[in-house]
Design a protein around this motif. Structure first.
Motif, PDB file in Angstrom:
ATOM      1  N   GLU A  84      24.081 -26.779  20.451  1.00  0.00           N
ATOM      2  CA  GLU A  84      23.098 -26.591  19.629  1.00  0.00           C
ATOM      3  C   GLU A  84      22.905 -26.878  17.843  1.00  0.00           C
ATOM      4  OE1 GLU A  84      25.025 -22.112  18.613  1.00  0.00           O
ATOM      5  OE2 GLU A  84      23.172 -22.032  17.183  1.00  0.00           O
ATOM      6  N   ASP A  85      21.432 -26.602  18.359  1.00  0.00           N
ATOM      7  CA  ASP A  85      21.271 -27.506  17.527  1.00  0.00           C
ATOM      8  C   ASP A  85      20.446 -26.736  16.347  1.00  0.00           C
ATOM      9  OD1 ASP A  85      19.562 -28.966  15.708  1.00  0.00           O
ATOM     10  OD2 ASP A  85      18.277 -29.735  17.068  1.00  0.00           O
ATOM     11  N   ASP A  86      21.402 -25.972  15.526  1.00  0.00           N
ATOM     12  CA  ASP A  86      20.515 -25.219  14.233  1.00  0.00           C
ATOM     13  C   ASP A  86      19.759 -25.630  13.264  1.00  0.00           C
ATOM     14  OD1 ASP A  86      22.581 -26.085  13.784  1.00  0.00           O
ATOM     15  OD2 ASP A  86      23.434 -24.303  12.959  1.00  0.00           O
ATOM     16  N   VAL A  87      19.553 -27.028  12.708  1.00  0.00           N
ATOM     17  CA  VAL A  87      18.973 -27.456  12.111  1.00  0.00           C
ATOM     18  C   VAL A  87      17.363 -27.861  12.084  1.00  0.00           C
ATOM     19  CG1 VAL A  87      18.597 -29.540  10.753  1.00  0.00           C
ATOM     20  CG2 VAL A  87      21.522 -28.572  11.405  1.00  0.00           C
ATOM     21  N   THR A  88      17.565 -28.619  13.179  1.00  0.00           N
ATOM     22  CA  THR A  88      16.292 -29.303  13.610  1.00  0.00           C
ATOM     23  C   THR A  88      15.907 -28.538  14.691  1.00  0.00           C
ATOM     24  OG1 THR A  88      17.317 -30.992  14.632  1.00  0.00           O
ATOM     25  CG2 THR A  88      16.043 -31.778  13.024  1.00  0.00           C
ATOM     26  N   LYS A  89      16.444 -27.709  15.852  1.00  0.00           N
ATOM     27  CA  LYS A  89      15.933 -26.443  16.806  1.00  0.00           C
ATOM     28  C   LYS A  89      15.523 -27.610  17.843  1.00  0.00           C
ATOM     29  CE  LYS A  89      16.220 -23.488  13.308  1.00  0.00           C
ATOM     30  NZ  LYS A  89      17.353 -22.621  13.165  1.00  0.00           N
ATOM     31  N   LEU A  90      16.147 -28.055  18.147  1.00  0.00           N
ATOM     32  CA  LEU A  90      15.103 -29.381  19.329  1.00  0.00           C
ATOM     33  C   LEU A  90      16.355 -28.507  20.016  1.00  0.00           C
ATOM     34  CD1 LEU A  90      15.818 -33.261  17.896  1.00  0.00           C
ATOM     35  CD2 LEU A  90      13.815 -31.231  18.092  1.00  0.00           C
TER      36      LEU A  90
ATOM     37  N   GLY B 108      38.943 -26.840  12.679  1.00  0.00           N
ATOM     38  CA  GLY B 108      39.990 -26.034  13.713  1.00  0.00           C
ATOM     39  C   GLY B 108      39.181 -25.583  14.499  1.00  0.00           C
ATOM     40  N   LYS B 109      38.268 -25.290  15.448  1.00  0.00           N
ATOM     41  CA  LYS B 109      37.734 -25.037  16.579  1.00  0.00           C
ATOM     42  C   LYS B 109      38.221 -26.485  17.313  1.00  0.00           C
ATOM     43  CE  LYS B 109      35.568 -21.748  15.379  1.00  0.00           C
ATOM     44  NZ  LYS B 109      33.870 -19.946  15.032  1.00  0.00           N
ATOM     45  N   ILE B 110      37.700 -27.789  17.059  1.00  0.00           N
ATOM     46  CA  ILE B 110      37.629 -28.417  17.923  1.00  0.00           C
ATOM     47  C   ILE B 110      39.310 -28.736  18.469  1.00  0.00           C
ATOM     48  CG2 ILE B 110      37.648 -30.969  18.117  1.00  0.00           C
ATOM     49  CD1 ILE B 110      35.733 -31.119  15.483  1.00  0.00           C
ATOM     50  N   TYR B 111      40.273 -28.615  17.190  1.00  0.00           N
ATOM     51  CA  TYR B 111      42.229 -29.135  17.760  1.00  0.00           C
ATOM     52  C   TYR B 111      42.228 -27.047  18.954  1.00  0.00           C
ATOM     53  CZ  TYR B 111      46.938 -28.650  17.242  1.00  0.00           C
ATOM     54  OH  TYR B 111      48.021 -28.747  17.521  1.00  0.00           O
ATOM     55  N   ALA B 112      40.537 -26.859  18.684  1.00  0.00           N
ATOM     56  CA  ALA B 112      41.255 -25.792  19.853  1.00  0.00           C
ATOM     57  C   ALA B 112      40.732 -25.712  20.624  1.00  0.00           C
ATOM     58  CB  ALA B 112      41.387 -24.150  19.082  1.00  0.00           C
ATOM     59  N   GLY B 113      40.331 -27.284  21.003  1.00  0.00           N
ATOM     60  CA  GLY B 113      39.180 -27.049  22.329  1.00  0.00           C
ATOM     61  C   GLY B 113      37.866 -26.329  22.127  1.00  0.00           C
ATOM     62  N   HIS B 114      37.514 -26.354  21.477  1.00  0.00           N
ATOM     63  CA  HIS B 114      36.249 -25.513  20.545  1.00  0.00           C
ATOM     64  C   HIS B 114      35.308 -26.172  20.705  1.00  0.00           C
ATOM     65  CE1 HIS B 114      38.212 -22.208  23.133  1.00  0.00           C
ATOM     66  NE2 HIS B 114      39.033 -21.596  21.960  1.00  0.00           N
ATOM     67  N   GLY B 115      35.198 -27.022  20.531  1.00  0.00           N
ATOM     68  CA  GLY B 115      34.295 -28.353  20.018  1.00  0.00           C
ATOM     69  C   GLY B 115      33.170 -28.107  20.661  1.00  0.00           C
ATOM     70  N   ASP B 116      32.701 -27.538  21.575  1.00  0.00           N
ATOM     71  CA  ASP B 116      31.550 -28.424  22.164  1.00  0.00           C
ATOM     72  C   ASP B 116      31.140 -26.725  21.747  1.00  0.00           C
ATOM     73  OD1 ASP B 116      31.076 -30.139  24.419  1.00  0.00           O
ATOM     74  OD2 ASP B 116      33.118 -29.230  25.517  1.00  0.00           O
ATOM     75  N   ASP B 117      31.456 -25.679  21.195  1.00  0.00           N
ATOM     76  CA  ASP B 117      30.410 -24.464  20.361  1.00  0.00           C
ATOM     77  C   ASP B 117      30.000 -24.803  19.365  1.00  0.00           C
ATOM     78  OD1 ASP B 117      31.841 -23.594  23.194  1.00  0.00           O
ATOM     79  OD2 ASP B 117      33.439 -22.414  22.033  1.00  0.00           O
ATOM     80  N   LEU B 118      30.529 -25.849  17.890  1.00  0.00           N
ATOM     81  CA  LEU B 118      29.892 -26.166  17.633  1.00  0.00           C
ATOM     82  C   LEU B 118      28.560 -26.672  17.056  1.00  0.00           C
ATOM     83  CD1 LEU B 118      33.332 -27.790  15.772  1.00  0.00           C
ATOM     84  CD2 LEU B 118      32.509 -25.807  15.043  1.00  0.00           C
ATOM     85  N   PRO B 119      27.667 -25.632  16.671  1.00  0.00           N
ATOM     86  CA  PRO B 119      26.233 -26.183  16.114  1.00  0.00           C
ATOM     87  C   PRO B 119      26.308 -27.417  15.340  1.00  0.00           C
ATOM     88  CG  PRO B 119      26.596 -24.837  14.575  1.00  0.00           C
ATOM     89  CD  PRO B 119      27.620 -24.797  15.028  1.00  0.00           C
ATOM     90  N   VAL B 120      24.726 -28.257  15.521  1.00  0.00           N
ATOM     91  CA  VAL B 120      24.590 -28.991  14.930  1.00  0.00           C
ATOM     92  C   VAL B 120      25.281 -28.789  12.858  1.00  0.00           C
ATOM     93  CG1 VAL B 120      22.305 -31.314  13.459  1.00  0.00           C
ATOM     94  CG2 VAL B 120      22.956 -29.936  16.188  1.00  0.00           C
ATOM     95  N   SER B 121      24.481 -27.829  12.403  1.00  0.00           N
ATOM     96  CA  SER B 121      25.225 -27.676  11.160  1.00  0.00           C
ATOM     97  C   SER B 121      26.238 -27.330  11.200  1.00  0.00           C
ATOM     98  CB  SER B 121      24.402 -26.589  10.844  1.00  0.00           C
ATOM     99  OG  SER B 121      25.034 -26.029  11.186  1.00  0.00           O
ATOM    100  N   ALA B 122      27.190 -27.924  11.724  1.00  0.00           N
ATOM    101  CA  ALA B 122      28.764 -27.651  11.078  1.00  0.00           C
ATOM    102  C   ALA B 122      29.001 -29.127  10.627  1.00  0.00           C
ATOM    103  CB  ALA B 122      29.667 -27.200  12.125  1.00  0.00           C
ATOM    104  N   PHE B 123      28.675 -30.089  11.446  1.00  0.00           N
ATOM    105  CA  PHE B 123      28.837 -31.135  10.634  1.00  0.00           C
ATOM    106  C   PHE B 123      28.002 -32.181   9.650  1.00  0.00           C
ATOM    107  CE2 PHE B 123      29.367 -30.465  15.112  1.00  0.00           C
ATOM    108  CZ  PHE B 123      30.975 -30.958  15.503  1.00  0.00           C
TER     109      PHE B 123
END
Ligand code: SF4
Ligand code: SF4
Length: 973
Positions: free
Chosen positions: A403-409, A651-666
């Motif tokens: 999910e690219d919520d920054v450049t919306k690609l 924590g989300k990465i640790y929980a195994g949900h890193g795939d759900d994090l959008p671009v803006s989280a990084f």
């Protein structure tokens, strides 16, 4: 002829052909290609011969640069020579690759394509390394599946001998290099028939020899270099035809048909996806599904990527195509598009320019990125790409799978859309890295793949942590070759090999309705249901799962297997999964046991047989109630008091949900906070040390030895213990320096890995019972709550010992210093991290680290958390990793900056002495920082300096403020 099926991974498939068709292998390991070199080395060591009846010579070099140079030399003197590499390893070969190609030298480099490190290192797969060598002049040939890896390895070898264009034969790192599949093995006769000995001899005769001397590698000037460089053109022009000829010959000999570009799908497709590598397999599967549902879609698999045959490419597309999406597994920031997309645009453009286009209508082409660093690429994503093509104006330069919520690609897609065929059995196994689960599953695949008509696929996902690492095995079995190059998200069988995982992972999220759940549990069968968290019970009820339990530890112990539960859990799998008929499966397990342990004698074989029989006797189905009865829920993965970034991102990465994090989280530049392992309570120790104050001699060795900083010592005034928890322990300090004070030794129960090193090193044993020491390992579970409370009290209510009051040069004294490296994910009992931790205790508050790539960069800097941490003043090691090869120079760069900034700061202090005061200026410039006290005094001076500079508005003041910290001594590791 009966087909010769084997169950192997991509690395072994490539190495098999490479070893058969070469005389010299110069190797250097890099993940995920290392196994290819290891196989070649092992086979040569065992005397396995190539197709000419000679054992290839394998040499391991000091680096990839060395390996490629050795390859170059061996080729130039006429040997058939190969190497295996990936990622930075391939990039380190680039200068030599230009030379090898420039000299038109036949060779194949086998590459398990891997991400090139940018903002972070990644050992996983994409095509960024392949694309980085596009300009070397090497041909690039892609394999999509394990069978293709073996086939293309041979096709490429045959083609390079004729074309004289050297090749990189590549396949996706991990997804293909490590995926285990049942494939048809090429025979020596088939390989022999593909390789033309006349071409081999021609290659040999081009080799340098004093008997026919030549000069190569000359230096040329502007007058001739250009023309001479153009002289190779005809070889590249001829190369695609030669590769196709090799593919045709392969078909005649082996029966499997390949083309430079293979189209699959509706003959009148309107929407087509173009891509290469393992993603093409799954796209093929998805296209089959969609065309069966009436959609006019197709996929074009690119095999020969370089030289790119534009004419064949255009001819391979259906004439009906109206819209094309080109998917690149790489990113080229700032480019007008990714490389394969640009090739396609160019090919179509030129086909129109040359009047070679035969499309009904000029196709509209868009490009997108997918699957960087082995990001999952699923049928749902392919569907999303086709849906984009259905739009009047499809999105250009898109991404899919994030999910690219920054450049919306990013393109939207329905993640729940699934095409898993019903006839394929899908199994998930959760095990610990060290418990043999993966080995047992590989064995199960072999049993099913090689002794039945079923096809089998195994893919193994490893946790980044080394201690207590979870491994999830994804196994598929079915009547047809398996093209599903993605993880299982709807399993018929889920097995949990370690009870503790029910607290940590939502394993049943991936269970299909009616699936079977197998749990290794120490609870009696009738109590097993009550040990599950509420949500897990609800899933079992809602999905109508069958629930089985076994106490594998008990069976292992009682049958003499010790802690090895792999055979037991494998037996359970065969007994209840229904993949094979039960008795037949058990017989095959016993066959496999005989094969594996036969050499160790009958007693070992019988022990394993007994374990199998006892497993069946101890495996029980649990009656599932129709209501949830549990009163507990899986605890939050990160405690509430953790910082927001830790809870919301790491924590989300640790929980195994890193795939759900959008671009803006990084962060855009790869910068992360330190001190984060403290929030990751892994609870992986079955037993933890318990202190016996009657025996302890306060030597501090246990604290020194702990690889995870999970047992710590302090001294404090007795009054500070007035509010200590009831079970908190202390003893009078033995010794003069802290006379009258209390000695404290405390374990971090949820961070301890149970490695037992502290127990082993403890010298204070009970005279009557040598096994009983001042530390003794006891089950963690009953102690967890009370020791957690004790540890929190120890950390938060007892101050750190004053560094100036302890001796830094004794074991006991140094272990009162606060560790700034804690709870690392290194292997339990790691022998390296106690030293790293000790360094952090001594110098961590002033250290910058240049870490070479390897074990220490993984336990030190692998997301989501880092063990490098800070003291109460916020100071601690600042860490970075450049490459494996350049660590020393990287660190030298740190030193150059630190020294330069220190010199500049002193110049500015001197220049501003009137404004900041002569006395302070002199003290800052001449400070003696050879001891800790001097460093602390200098820090105070710098604080005063910065305060003064705050009221001075001048360029010098601003500059001095920015480098003032460099006046304090720094340590570079
Ligand atoms: Fe540290 Fe290992 Fe002892 Fe736990 S068992 S405290 S990890 S040395
Ligand atoms: Fe006490 Fe044993 Fe630790 Fe030494 S090693 S401090 S004796 S518990």
């Amino acid at each position: 002829m009966a087909k010769n099926y084997v169950t192997i991974d991509g690395n072994e498939a490539a190495a098999y052909v490479a070893h058969k068709t070469n005389e010299v292998c110069a190797i250097y390991p890099i993940t995920p290609s290392s196994n290819m070199g290891e196989w070649a080395d092992e086979w040569s060591a065992k005397g396995r011969k190539n197709i000419w009846g000679s054992v290839p010579q394998v040499v391991e070099m000091q680096s990839e640069g060395g390996a490629s140079a050795a390859v170059h030399g061996a080729l130039q003197t006429g040997s058939l020579t190969t190497t295996f590499t990936a990622s930075q390893g391939l990039l380190l070969m680039i200068p030599t690759m230009f030379k090898i190609a420039g000299e038109l030298t036949s060779t194949v480099f086998h590459v398990s394509a891997r991400t090139v490190a940018t903002h972070a290192l990644s050992i996983f797969g994409d095509h960024s390394d392949i694309n980085a060598v596009r300009s070397t002049g090497f041909g690039l040939l892609s394999s999509c599946s394990i069978q293709e890896v073996m086939d293309m390895a041979l096709i490429t070898q045959a083609a390079t001998l004729k074309a004289r264009v050297p090749f990189v034969h590549f396949f996706d790192g991990f997804r293909s290099s490590h995926e285990v599949q049942k494939i048809e093995m090429l025979t020596d006769e088939q390989i022999r028939a593909m390789i033309d000995d006349d071409l081999v001899i021609a290659h040999r005769m081009r080799g340098m020899s004093p008997d026919r001397p030549v000069l190569r590698g000359s230096s040329q000037n502007p007058d001739v270099f250009f023309q001479a460089r153009e002289a190779v053109n005809k070889y590249y022009n001829a190369c695609p035809d030669i590769v196709q000829e090799a593919m045709d010959k392969f078909y005649d000999i082996v029966g499997r048909r390949y083309n430079l570009f293979d189209y699959v799908g509706h003959p009148e497709a309107e929407r087509v996806v173009v891509l290469m590598g393992s993603g093409a397999e799954m796209t093929h599967e998805t296209v089959d599904y969609l065309t069966n549902s009436g959609e006019k879609v197709g996929v074009l698999k690119v095999r020969l990527y370089r030289p790119f045959d534009m004419t064949r490419f255009v001819q391979s597309l259906p004439k009906s195509v109206q819209k094309i999406a080109v998917l690149d597994r790489t990113k080229e920031p700032g480019a007008t598009g990714e490389p394969l997309y640009l090739d396609v645009i160019n090919a179509i453009e030129e086909s129109y320019a040359d009047n070679g286009a035969t499309f009904a209508k000029r196709p509209y082409v868009v490009g997108g990125r997918y699957g960087l660093s082995s990001k999952e690429f699923t049928p749902a994503m392919v569907k999303g790409v086709f849906d984009n093509l259905s739009l009047d104006k499809p999105k250009h330069h898109f991404t899919i799978g994030i999910e690219d919520d920054v450049t919306k690609l990013s393109l939207p897609y329905d993640a729940n859309w699934s095409i898993e065929p019903d006839e394929v059995t899908r199994c998930l196994f959760y095990g610990l890295g060290s418990d043999g689960t993966v080995g047992a599953n590989k064995n199960s695949i072999k049993i099913i793949g090689e002794s039945t008509d079923n096809f089998a696929q195994g893919y193994f996902v490893y946790d980044s942590k080394k201690a207590g690492a979870v491994t999830v095995s994804h196994l598929r079995f079915g009547p047809d070759p398996i093209k599903s190059t993605y993880l299982i998200d709807s399993a018929n069988f889920v097995a949990c090999h370690q009870t503790v995982f029910i607290e940590r992972y939502d394993m049943l999220n991936s269970a299909a309705e009616g699936a079977t759940f197998l749990l290794n549990s120490q609870a009696p069968t009738e109590e097993a249901w009550d040990t599950l968290p509420k949500s897990m019970q609800q899933q079992i009820i809602d999905k109508k799962l069958k629930f089985y339990v076994i106490d594998a530890y008990k069976v292992a112990k009682e049958t003499g297997m010790g802690a090895r539960i792999n055979t037991i859990m494998q037996t359970c799998f065969f007994a209840i999964s229904g993949v094979l008929e039960r008795d037949e499966a058990i017989a095959k397990i016993k066959d496999a046991i005989k094969k594996t342990y036969g050499k160790k004698g009958d007693a070992v074989v019988q022990m394993n047989y007994n374990a199998v029989d006892q497993t069946l006797a101890n495996l029980h189905e649990v009656d599932v109630p129709d209501q949830v009865t549990s009163d507990w829920e899986r605890p939050p993965i990160v405690p509430d008091e953790a910082p927001e970034y830790m809870k919301n991102v790491l924590g989300k990465i640790y929980a195994g949900h890193g795939d759900d994090l959008p671009v803006s989280a990084f962060p855009e530049d790869g910068t992360f906070p330190t001190g984060t392992t403290k929030w990751e309570k892994r609870n992986i120790a079955l037993d933890i040390p318990v202190w016996d104050t009657d025996l302890c001699i306060q030597c501090g060795k246990c604290v020194l030895m702990c690889p995870h900083a999970a047992i710590r010592a302090k001294v404090c005034e007795p009054e500070l213990l007035e509010n200590a928890p009831g079970t908190f322990k202390s003893m009078d300090y033995k010794g003069k320096e802290f006379k009258g004070m209390k000695y404290l030794l405390q374990v971090a129960p949820e961070d301890c890995t149970g490695c037992t090193l502290c127990y082993e090193i403890c010298p204070a044993a009970d005279k009557k019972d040598k096994e009983h020491k001042a530390l003794n390992m006891q089950p963690q579970a009953p102690l967890r709550e009370s020791e957690r409370e004790n540890y929190n009290f120890f950390l938060n209510d007892i101050p750190e010992v004053d560094r100036s009051k302890v001796r830094h040069d004794t074991v006991k004294g140094s272990q009162f210093l606060e560790p700034l490296f804690e709870y690392s994910g290194a292997c339990a009992g790691c022998g390296e991290t106690p030293y790293v931790k000790l360094l952090s205790q001594m110098f961590g508050d002033r250290a910058v680290l240049a870490n070479a790539t390897g074990c220490s960069s993984i336990y030190g800097g692998n997301l989501p958390t880092t063990p490098w941490t800070v003291n109460k003043d916020g100071r601690g090691p600042s860490w970075n990793n450049s490459l494996f090869e350049d660590c020393a120079e990287f660190g030298l760069g740190f030193r150059l900056t630190i020294d330069k900034q220190n010199a500049y700061a002193k110049e500015l202090v001197d220049r501003m002495r009137d404004q900041i005061g002569g006395e302070l200026a002199d003290a800052l410039i001449t400070a003696d920082q050879s001891e800790e006290t001097g460093i602390f005094e200098q820090r105070e001076r710098v604080d005063r300096l910065v305060e003064k500079l705050g009221s001075i508005d001048s360029p010098d003041a601003r500059n001095l403020k920015s480098v003032a910290d460099s006046l304090v001594k720094k340590s570079v590791w």
